[in-house]
Design a protein around this motif. Structure first.
Motif, PDB file in Angstrom:
ATOM      1  N   TRP A  62       0.753  -1.152  -0.075  1.00  0.00           N
ATOM      2  CA  TRP A  62       0.000  -0.103  -0.094  1.00  0.00           C
ATOM      3  C   TRP A  62       0.917   1.168  -0.002  1.00  0.00           C
ATOM      4  CZ3 TRP A  62      -4.449  -0.859  -1.867  1.00  0.00           C
ATOM      5  CH2 TRP A  62      -4.909  -2.247  -1.835  1.00  0.00           C
ATOM      6  N   TYR A  67      -0.980   3.202  -8.340  1.00  0.00           N
ATOM      7  CA  TYR A  67      -1.507   3.125  -9.628  1.00  0.00           C
ATOM      8  C   TYR A  67      -2.965   3.718  -9.486  1.00  0.00           C
ATOM      9  CZ  TYR A  67      -3.517  -1.323  -8.620  1.00  0.00           C
ATOM     10  OH  TYR A  67      -4.052  -2.383  -8.019  1.00  0.00           O
ATOM     11  N   ARG A  71      -7.158   0.042  -5.136  1.00  0.00           N
ATOM     12  CA  ARG A  71      -7.883   0.214  -3.810  1.00  0.00           C
ATOM     13  C   ARG A  71      -8.203  -1.344  -3.440  1.00  0.00           C
ATOM     14  NH1 ARG A  71     -12.480   2.882  -3.414  1.00  0.00           N
ATOM     15  NH2 ARG A  71     -12.327   4.489  -5.382  1.00  0.00           N
ATOM     16  N   THR A  72      -8.573  -1.362  -2.175  1.00  0.00           N
ATOM     17  CA  THR A  72      -8.797  -3.058  -1.916  1.00  0.00           C
ATOM     18  C   THR A  72      -9.872  -3.666  -2.547  1.00  0.00           C
ATOM     19  OG1 THR A  72     -10.353  -2.501  -0.046  1.00  0.00           O
ATOM     20  CG2 THR A  72      -7.817  -2.471   0.513  1.00  0.00           C
ATOM     21  N   ASP A  73      -9.712  -5.019  -2.486  1.00  0.00           N
ATOM     22  CA  ASP A  73     -10.851  -5.713  -3.070  1.00  0.00           C
ATOM     23  C   ASP A  73     -11.728  -6.475  -1.878  1.00  0.00           C
ATOM     24  OD1 ASP A  73     -10.470  -5.152  -5.697  1.00  0.00           O
ATOM     25  OD2 ASP A  73      -9.602  -7.019  -6.253  1.00  0.00           O
ATOM     26  N   LEU A 159       2.321 -10.611  -2.479  1.00  0.00           N
ATOM     27  CA  LEU A 159       2.407  -9.976  -4.044  1.00  0.00           C
ATOM     28  C   LEU A 159       3.179  -8.740  -4.059  1.00  0.00           C
ATOM     29  CD1 LEU A 159      -1.096 -10.694  -4.269  1.00  0.00           C
ATOM     30  CD2 LEU A 159       0.266 -11.826  -5.687  1.00  0.00           C
ATOM     31  N   PRO A 165       8.026  -9.207 -17.628  1.00  0.00           N
ATOM     32  CA  PRO A 165       8.575 -10.158 -18.370  1.00  0.00           C
ATOM     33  C   PRO A 165       9.334  -9.245 -19.359  1.00  0.00           C
ATOM     34  CG  PRO A 165       6.097  -9.992 -18.538  1.00  0.00           C
ATOM     35  CD  PRO A 165       6.465  -9.173 -17.590  1.00  0.00           C
ATOM     36  N   VAL A 198      -0.931  -3.694 -21.152  1.00  0.00           N
ATOM     37  CA  VAL A 198      -0.392  -4.989 -21.274  1.00  0.00           C
ATOM     38  C   VAL A 198      -0.820  -5.620 -19.770  1.00  0.00           C
ATOM     39  CG1 VAL A 198       1.209  -6.640 -21.865  1.00  0.00           C
ATOM     40  CG2 VAL A 198       1.277  -4.395 -22.771  1.00  0.00           C
ATOM     41  N   GLY A 201      -5.390  -8.576 -15.288  1.00  0.00           N
ATOM     42  CA  GLY A 201      -5.608  -9.181 -14.168  1.00  0.00           C
ATOM     43  C   GLY A 201      -6.108  -8.364 -13.424  1.00  0.00           C
ATOM     44  N   THR A 203      -5.043  -5.988 -11.379  1.00  0.00           N
ATOM     45  CA  THR A 203      -4.571  -4.863 -11.196  1.00  0.00           C
ATOM     46  C   THR A 203      -4.816  -3.934 -12.334  1.00  0.00           C
ATOM     47  OG1 THR A 203      -2.378  -5.503  -9.987  1.00  0.00           O
ATOM     48  CG2 THR A 203      -2.017  -3.369 -11.364  1.00  0.00           C
ATOM     49  N   LYS A 343      -8.465 -18.503 -12.026  1.00  0.00           N
ATOM     50  CA  LYS A 343      -7.455 -17.392 -11.889  1.00  0.00           C
ATOM     51  C   LYS A 343      -8.204 -16.287 -10.823  1.00  0.00           C
ATOM     52  CE  LYS A 343      -5.734 -15.792 -16.043  1.00  0.00           C
ATOM     53  NZ  LYS A 343      -4.261 -16.405 -16.037  1.00  0.00           N
ATOM     54  N   ARG A 344      -7.837 -15.952 -10.129  1.00  0.00           N
ATOM     55  CA  ARG A 344      -8.472 -14.924  -8.657  1.00  0.00           C
ATOM     56  C   ARG A 344      -9.158 -14.254  -9.623  1.00  0.00           C
ATOM     57  NH1 ARG A 344      -8.877  -9.714  -6.934  1.00  0.00           N
ATOM     58  NH2 ARG A 344      -7.937  -9.459  -4.808  1.00  0.00           N
ATOM     59  N   ASN A 512       2.402 -18.727 -13.416  1.00  0.00           N
ATOM     60  CA  ASN A 512       2.500 -17.432 -14.389  1.00  0.00           C
ATOM     61  C   ASN A 512       3.789 -16.807 -14.349  1.00  0.00           C
ATOM     62  OD1 ASN A 512       2.941 -16.559 -11.438  1.00  0.00           O
ATOM     63  ND2 ASN A 512       2.612 -14.531 -11.719  1.00  0.00           N
TER      64      ASN A 512
HETATM   65  P1  NAP Z   1      -1.921 -11.249 -12.605  1.00  0.00           P
HETATM   66  O1  NAP Z   1      -3.269 -11.405 -12.075  1.00  0.00           O
HETATM   67  O2  NAP Z   1      -0.947 -12.144 -12.528  1.00  0.00           O
HETATM   68  O3  NAP Z   1      -2.332 -10.363 -14.029  1.00  0.00           O
HETATM   69  C1  NAP Z   1      -1.268 -10.327 -14.838  1.00  0.00           C
HETATM   70  C2  NAP Z   1      -1.646  -9.861 -16.318  1.00  0.00           C
HETATM   71  O4  NAP Z   1      -0.626  -9.737 -17.150  1.00  0.00           O
HETATM   72  C3  NAP Z   1      -2.462 -11.248 -16.887  1.00  0.00           C
HETATM   73  O5  NAP Z   1      -3.254 -10.794 -17.546  1.00  0.00           O
HETATM   74  C4  NAP Z   1      -1.184 -11.906 -17.744  1.00  0.00           C
HETATM   75  O6  NAP Z   1      -1.954 -12.518 -18.718  1.00  0.00           O
HETATM   76  C5  NAP Z   1      -0.470 -10.636 -18.108  1.00  0.00           C
HETATM   77  N1  NAP Z   1       0.800 -11.016 -18.408  1.00  0.00           N
HETATM   78  C6  NAP Z   1       1.840 -11.480 -17.871  1.00  0.00           C
HETATM   79  N2  NAP Z   1       2.904 -11.783 -18.355  1.00  0.00           N
HETATM   80  C7  NAP Z   1       2.653 -11.244 -19.801  1.00  0.00           C
HETATM   81  C8  NAP Z   1       3.269 -11.407 -21.121  1.00  0.00           C
HETATM   82  N3  NAP Z   1       4.713 -11.835 -21.016  1.00  0.00           N
HETATM   83  N4  NAP Z   1       2.779 -10.991 -22.246  1.00  0.00           N
HETATM   84  C9  NAP Z   1       1.232 -10.545 -22.253  1.00  0.00           C
HETATM   85  N5  NAP Z   1       0.658 -10.459 -20.978  1.00  0.00           N
HETATM   86  C10 NAP Z   1       1.205 -10.989 -19.787  1.00  0.00           C
HETATM   87  O7  NAP Z   1      -1.347  -9.789 -11.776  1.00  0.00           O
HETATM   88  P2  NAP Z   1      -2.236  -8.472 -11.048  1.00  0.00           P
HETATM   89  O8  NAP Z   1      -3.404  -8.310 -11.890  1.00  0.00           O
HETATM   90  O9  NAP Z   1      -1.095  -7.810 -10.401  1.00  0.00           O
HETATM   91  O10 NAP Z   1      -2.684  -9.378  -9.546  1.00  0.00           O
HETATM   92  C11 NAP Z   1      -2.075 -10.508  -8.793  1.00  0.00           C
HETATM   93  C12 NAP Z   1      -2.784 -10.393  -7.755  1.00  0.00           C
HETATM   94  O11 NAP Z   1      -2.611  -9.132  -6.950  1.00  0.00           O
HETATM   95  C13 NAP Z   1      -4.506 -10.510  -7.859  1.00  0.00           C
HETATM   96  O12 NAP Z   1      -4.859 -11.783  -8.211  1.00  0.00           O
HETATM   97  C14 NAP Z   1      -4.778 -10.092  -6.512  1.00  0.00           C
HETATM   98  O13 NAP Z   1      -4.746 -11.037  -5.577  1.00  0.00           O
HETATM   99  C15 NAP Z   1      -3.742  -8.880  -5.927  1.00  0.00           C
HETATM  100  N6  NAP Z   1      -4.459  -7.714  -6.382  1.00  0.00           N
HETATM  101  C16 NAP Z   1      -5.290  -7.378  -5.466  1.00  0.00           C
HETATM  102  C17 NAP Z   1      -5.779  -6.092  -5.662  1.00  0.00           C
HETATM  103  C18 NAP Z   1      -6.657  -5.684  -4.561  1.00  0.00           C
HETATM  104  O14 NAP Z   1      -6.830  -6.255  -3.859  1.00  0.00           O
HETATM  105  N7  NAP Z   1      -7.253  -4.321  -4.728  1.00  0.00           N
HETATM  106  C19 NAP Z   1      -5.420  -5.404  -6.792  1.00  0.00           C
HETATM  107  C20 NAP Z   1      -4.713  -5.940  -7.705  1.00  0.00           C
HETATM  108  C21 NAP Z   1      -3.881  -7.017  -7.283  1.00  0.00           C
HETATM  109  P3  NAP Z   1      -2.136 -14.241 -18.413  1.00  0.00           P
HETATM  110  O15 NAP Z   1      -3.471 -14.146 -17.707  1.00  0.00           O
HETATM  111  O16 NAP Z   1      -2.446 -14.872 -19.871  1.00  0.00           O
HETATM  112  O17 NAP Z   1      -0.733 -14.756 -17.883  1.00  0.00           O
END
Ligand code: NAP
Length: 559
Positions: A62, A67, A71-73, A159, A165, A198, A201, A203, A343-344, A512
């Motif tokens: 936090w 970005y 905010r929290t989920d 996290l 990448p 890009v 997920g 975020t 996926k989450r 991932n």
């Molecule tokens: P993520 O869920 O792992 O999403 C990453 C994204 O990037 C996916 O769409 C992935 O595609 C893509 N990606 C990764 N490598 C790539 C590549 N080489 N080329 C193209 N696309 C690529 O990550 P995140 O969105 O940061 O979230 C991670 C976790 O953080 C969440 O599941 C959650 O638990 C937590 N989070 C929580 C909150 C909250 O509570 N408010 C907010 C944000 C995040 P693929 O799906 O095809 O791999």
């Protein structure tokens, strides 16, 4: 599960056999929610502890994740600590609190408990080495200084280690590049810019609707479609707050036993017991309520029964098609080939609606990887000229941050070598061969609201330290067979869910990250069942642990 034992109250100082030469009783690595909560507990136990934090401020996730839209989920009122000193003097303003307010909250906690004198900022821990002679830990930092401690707590976040990448051509890109986890302080103005993002997920799902309102043009590069649930964020009224305070005990109790560690009541019904029309009505209601309540207040078996999951997954695909005007875009946004939860699921604030804007388009990169050229992004034959690229590409989750610290236990064994096939722990908190190393919200801990996981594990470890102190022991280490038994239990729990599917990338199975060993890095059975498993262990008198004494170990090494 019984709610975990209450936190230690001030004045319950523990005593351990003297250990000459150590600087502090405990070093805590990280000043996010887990580190801060651990420090509070150490103070309550009368132990001399410090936090070492690499960032310039506390807050961890936090602090860094500034970005747009962050905010929290989790519901704000259970995204915190159920501690008497702060339960009623903090007022959340929205159902899901913003990054800024969440950061203010953790600062308020540090102020209330007078933690600042025990926090060392701007200092990275580079190593933690178990000193066999002293039977203590030596923590090495990037300042070149060492701190010796009886106990080490890792609170490095689940996290925290961004996954960036290697995209071909990125270094030649002439526009601006942003990674969500390192967002510039003060924000970015995208007015009149052509922006690419890009990732899709959790975020990206938060960023996209906000940037879409500002940018001239926004292109979303999607590799895998997600099941995005409507968050239904709202302001909390004075009436809401009064209600939450009046029911505070009940709410926290519920959060401790709810699978995701949230203030959600279980539905108490299974999908198969209802007709398709009734299922639809129940799911409609869940969709309107929004957030993760959709997953738990509809049917109890969405994550354990393929049929129930298919009903909910189809329902979401139907919603996407009804919200998104362009059928081709709607079809691309519909997740295919994997079940809801694999996926989450992200929570969206007008996410699907954003694709109806004239300045937003979706680019399918499922068949062709992204390559970067000086003025834009190439996907197969298509070229997209852009002024800025935002990468929201996720994390090397759970073990990523730990792997960057050179942690060595008995006989110089490195933790990352011990874990080449995935993490192996004793109930997510200890590792054999690494005595007195305690992990808070560590690998194989429940996949749930992180402050709740933290609260649970900190109280559990606090109780463990009290037990050790009563036994006159100052060295706690799990037996290798108990660690292996727990690994088997973690995998069996995963197999009882819909979460494991070949070919689906997700961070809680490590899939991932190219090259990372695939293993269940989290307990996927929910916070309540994790507590039940921990209760069994405690009731067996901690049969999986060895309680030893430094003096005995030192005597044995001399003889
Ligand atoms: P993520 O869920 O792992 O999403 C990453 C994204 O990037 C996916 O769409 C992935 O595609 C893509 N990606 C990764 N490598 C790539 C590549 N080489 N080329 C193209 N696309 C690529 O990550 P995140 O969105 O940061 O979230 C991670 C976790 O953080 C969440 O599941 C959650 O638990 C937590 N989070 C929580 C909150 C909250 O509570 N408010 C907010 C944000 C995040 P693929 O799906 O095809 O791999």
């Amino acid at each position: 599960m019984n709610a975990p034992s209450p936190q230690a109250k001030p004045g319950q100082a523990l005593s351990f056999p003297p250990k000459p030469g150590i600087d502090v009783d405990a070093v805590i690595i990280g000043a996010g929610f887990s580190g801060i909560r651990t420090l509070i507990e150490m103070k309550r136990l009368g132990l001399n502890a410090i936090i070492i934090e690499s960032g310039p401020d506390i807050g961890g996730t936090w602090y860094w994740n500034r970005y747009p839209g962050a905010r929290t989920d989790s519901q704000a009122w259970v995204y915190g600590f159920p501690l008497d000193e702060i339960r009623f003097d903090w007022r959340w303003t929205e159902r899901y609190s913003t990054q800024a307010q969440t950061h203010d909250y953790i600062t308020h906690v540090a102020n209330t408990f007078n933690l600042w004198p025990s926090i060392r900022l701007n200092t990275s821990v580079e190593s933690a080495t178990f000193d066999e002679e002293q039977q203590s830990w030596i923590i090495g930092t990037d300042e070149g200084s060492n701190v010796s401690a009886r106990f080490v707590f890792t609170a490095t976040g689940q996290l925290s280690q961004p996954h960036v990448p290697k995209f071909d051509g990125l270094s030649d890109f002439t526009g601006d590049v942003y990674q969500t986890q390192y967002w510039p302080e003060g924000g970015v103005d995208f007015t009149d810019k052509r922006v690419a993002i890009v990732g899709t997920g959790a975020t990206a799902v938060q960023v996209i609707p906000i940037v879409a309102k500002q940018a001239k043009d926004l292109k979303v590069f999607q590799r895998t479609a997600n099941y995005v649930l409507p968050a239904r964020n709202d302001a909390l009224s004075d009436h809401d707050i009064a209600d939450l305070r009046a029911n505070s005990d009940e709410i926290w109790e519920r959060a401790f036993t709810q699978p995701f560690g949230m203030d959600i009541k279980q539905a108490g019904r299974l999908a198969a017991d209802f007709t398709p029309e009734e299922q639809l009505r129940i799911l409609e209601r869940g969709w309107e309520i929004g957030g993760f309540r959709f997953l738990f207040e509809t049917f109890d078996d969405i994550f354990s029964d393929d049929g129930s999951n298919a009903v909910a997954s189809d329902f979401i695909r139907g919603k996407i098609r009804s919200i998104v005007d362009d059928p081709e875009t709607a079809d691309l946004l519909c997740p295919k080939g994997y079940p809801l939860g694999n996926k989450r699921p992200p929570l969206g604030n007008y996410y699907y609606e954003t694709f109806n804007r004239d300045n937003v388009s979706l680019v399918d990169i499922s068949a062709n990887p992204v390559t970067i050229e000086p003025t834009g992004i190439r996907v197969g034959d298509e070229f997209h000229e852009v002024d800025a690229i935002i990468f929201a590409t996720g994390y090397d989750a759970i073990t990523g941050t730990l792997a960057r610290i050179d942690i060595r236990g008995r006989n110089g064994v490195a933790l990352k070598d011990r874990w080449t096939n995935g993490p192996q722990t004793y109930f997510s908190m200890l590792v054999d061969g690494f005595p007195n190393l305690f992990m808070v919200a560590g690998p194989q801990s429940p996949f749930a609201n992180i402050p709740m996981v933290t609260e649970y594990t900190v109280r559990w470890l606090s109780k463990l330290l009290k037990t050790a102190s009563e036994k006159g022991s100052d060295l706690i280490e799990p037996k290798p067979e108990s660690v292996e038994q727990f690994r088997q239990l973690v995998e069996a729990v995963t197999d009882a869910t819909v979460f494991r599917r070949d070919g689906v990338r997700n961070w809680f199975l490590g899939s991932n990250i190219p090259g990372k060993a695939e293993a269940t890095v989290m307990w996927l059975g929910g916070l309540g069942t994790f507590g039940d498993a921990c209760d069994v262990e405690v009731n067996s008198g901690y049969s999986g642990l060895e309680f030893e004494k430094t003096a005995d170990k030192q005597a044995a090494s001399l003889s």
